[in-house]
Write an enzyme that holds these catalytic residues in place. Structure first.
Site: not given
Length: 546
Positions: A265, A532
């Site tokens: 990402e 995360h």
């Protein structure tokens, strides 16, 4: 490993010579002592961009310049939505919600006007941008000169390699708001600064990764020694007769001795440039801007794959392949698999190499069948890449796969993916079998609506909170159904959804080396900067027993 002041930097998009499929690369390297010349000449020279000519690179810049006002206006409109931290800060301010709402309404009107006025330019820019993407190479390569070449390898000695994988959620700030994140440039600078510490030889270089100890119920066993417990780590000891599992080792810091970093990402161009600049001082080889954008298979890809790989060791070859079945919110991103072959040294006149795959699978929870097909493709592509690049006499030190696979090993909704053949080929050190993790493994996906709350607001606090069962229950995402809804029948206490993986493949046959797990860590360094937890894996590569 830092480059000299006179070091030159270059970026090269990588494709093969005529006859090769798009995405292959053979990068020219300085010859190693005792290493034979390659059987085939390099397929390309180093270039400054992923385009075959400066004219095409300039045309791409022009096209994006025409699109940028509309893109910026849309991003700013999306960025008007508030994170939970911004909402709480506004509620505590004297102006209150009324002033904040009025300000956002005026800003929204201004950005909408800019968007409407800039649409004709954006349409022209898109007409230029699409054909340019058709000839763009699928990734760029940055090399920082002035670094020492790989050294000869004594196959009788044990070598250690450390891998880090992290989903850093560096989307344009407006899109990041959907994950309760924002301020992408500031987060990118923070992440880059902590991924590339000044000196890998400091006493705390290995403090971010802790080896399991003999005699512990949560250790790997094998031939690992009993190291002293390093500073900065937390391990909760639990008696064997207690049913409550203990968490894995948590660390506040990235391991400063990381050899390979795999990120997911990294979609925002400015964030990618920031990471390349900073990482280049520690990792001489960086692959970024991965993915084939434009019209691909009749589908419009506006974003690349978001993958970025940084290596201390030279890259011999690299290849990107895009998944053909992206859907829903992933349909416009060129998600796929990046595979690289790295040169680790030379031994007895032969190359010592390693293989690394980096990927990011389909995100929506309901798309288990799509992820299953992507896993099958990825496994096949990794094998084909290795077969295509391996030369006779090569000594393979490791074969590793990193990434955000977007499924866990505890949710009933992920049962199809948990039983995939991938786990028969690659080993997951945190897994005991389908639906069963090691008792010390914890989830890597945070409850994104709670990432700014005080108990998890700093790396130290996040580590302390996740060291306790109650903290994991409250701040980690829990098991889900196939619809993505929380599973009301989930057996507790659960350890959270572990969707970020570093897998390795054990050697077979007559290879002179074997791979052993030396340590696993879950890292809290990105508290409030990502939803995360990064993961780290240390592998020992040792002589195979006779």
């Amino acid at each position: 490993m830092a480059p000299s002041a006179a070091g030159r930097r270059g970026r090269a998009g990588c494709t093969g010579a005529p006859g090769q499929e798009q995405g292959d690369a053979a990068l020219p390297l300085s010859p190693l002592p005792g290493t034979p010349a390659p059987r085939h000449p390099p397929a390309m020279l180093m270039r400054e961009s992923p385009f075959p000519s400066r004219a095409l690179a300039a045309l791409d810049c022009l096209a994006w310049g025409l699109i940028a006002p509309s893109f910026g206006a849309v991003n700013r409109l999306l960025d008007l939505q508030q994170t939970t931290a911004e909402r709480r800060q506004q509620q505590q301010s004297r102006c209150g919600q009324c002033c904040g709402c009025a300000g956002r309404a005026l800003a929204g009107l201004a950005y909408t006007t800019l968007l409407l006025l800039s649409l004709p330019l954006a349409a022209l820019g898109l007409l230029l941008w699409l054909p340019v993407q058709a000839v763009r190479r699928p990734f760029a390569y940055q090399y920082t000169a002035g670094t020492a070449p790989a050294e000869p390898w004594d196959l009788r000695q044990r070598r250690t390699f450390t891998f880090v994988s992290a989903n850093v959620c560096l989307l344009p700030s407006g899109l990041a708001k959907f994950s309760n994140l924002g301020q992408t440039p500031q987060r990118a600078a923070y992440i880059a600064r902590h991924l590339a510490p000044a000196s890998p030889d400091s006493p705390s270089a290995r403090a971010g990764l802790v080896e399991p100890r003999h005699g512990e119920t949560n250790s790997y066993g094998g031939t690992l020694c009993t190291p002293p417990r390093p500073p900065g780590s937390v391990t909760v000891e639990v008696p064997e007769e207690t049913a409550e599992p203990s968490p894995a080792v948590l660390s506040e810091r990235f391991p400063a001795d990381a050899d390979f970093v795999c990120l997911q990402e990294v979609f925002e161009a400015g964030a990618a440039a920031c990471l390349r600049r900073r990482l280049g001082g520690t990792f001489p080889h960086v692959v970024s801007e991965v993915g084939a954008r434009g019209l691909r298979g009749g589908r419009l890809k506006l974003l690349d794959s978001g993958l970025l790989l940084a290596s201390r060791y030279p890259l011999l070859a690299a290849r990107y392949r895009g998944f053909p079945n992206g859907a829903r919110e992933d349909a416009m991103a060129a998600k796929g698999l990046l595979a690289v072959q790295v040169l680790l040294g030379s031994a007895r006149g032969q190359r010592v190499v390693g293989y690394i795959g980096c990927t990011h699978l389909q995100a929506p929870a309901a798309d288990a069948a799509i992820r299953d097909a992507q896993l099958t493709l990825g496994l096949r592509w990794l094998q084909l890449f290795r077969e295509a690049q391996e030369q006779r006499g090569d000594v393979v030190a490791f074969d590793v796969l990193c990434g955000d696979l977007n499924f866990d090993n505890c949710s009933r909704g992920d049962e199809l993916n948990q039983r995939h053949r991938l786990f028969e080929v690659y080993r997951d050190p945190c897994r005991r079998g389908p639906g069963q993790d090691a008792p010390w493994a914890i989830g890597t996906l945070l409850n994104y609506l709670k990432i700014y709350e005080e108990p998890v607001s700093t790396p130290e606090k996040l580590k302390r909170t996740l060291s306790q069962p109650a903290g994991r229950q409250q701040y980690l995402a829990g098991p889900i159904l196939s619809s993505g809804q929380p599973d009301p029948a989930a057996h507790g206490p659960w350890q959270g959804r572990r969707v970020d993986y570093i897998l390795y493949r054990q050697h077979h046959g007559a290879l002179p080396l074997q791979t052993e797990v030396a340590g696993v860590s879950f890292i809290t360094q990105l508290a409030t900067r990502s939803d995360h937890l990064p993961v780290a894996l240390r592998l020992d590569v040792a002589p195979a027993p006779p």
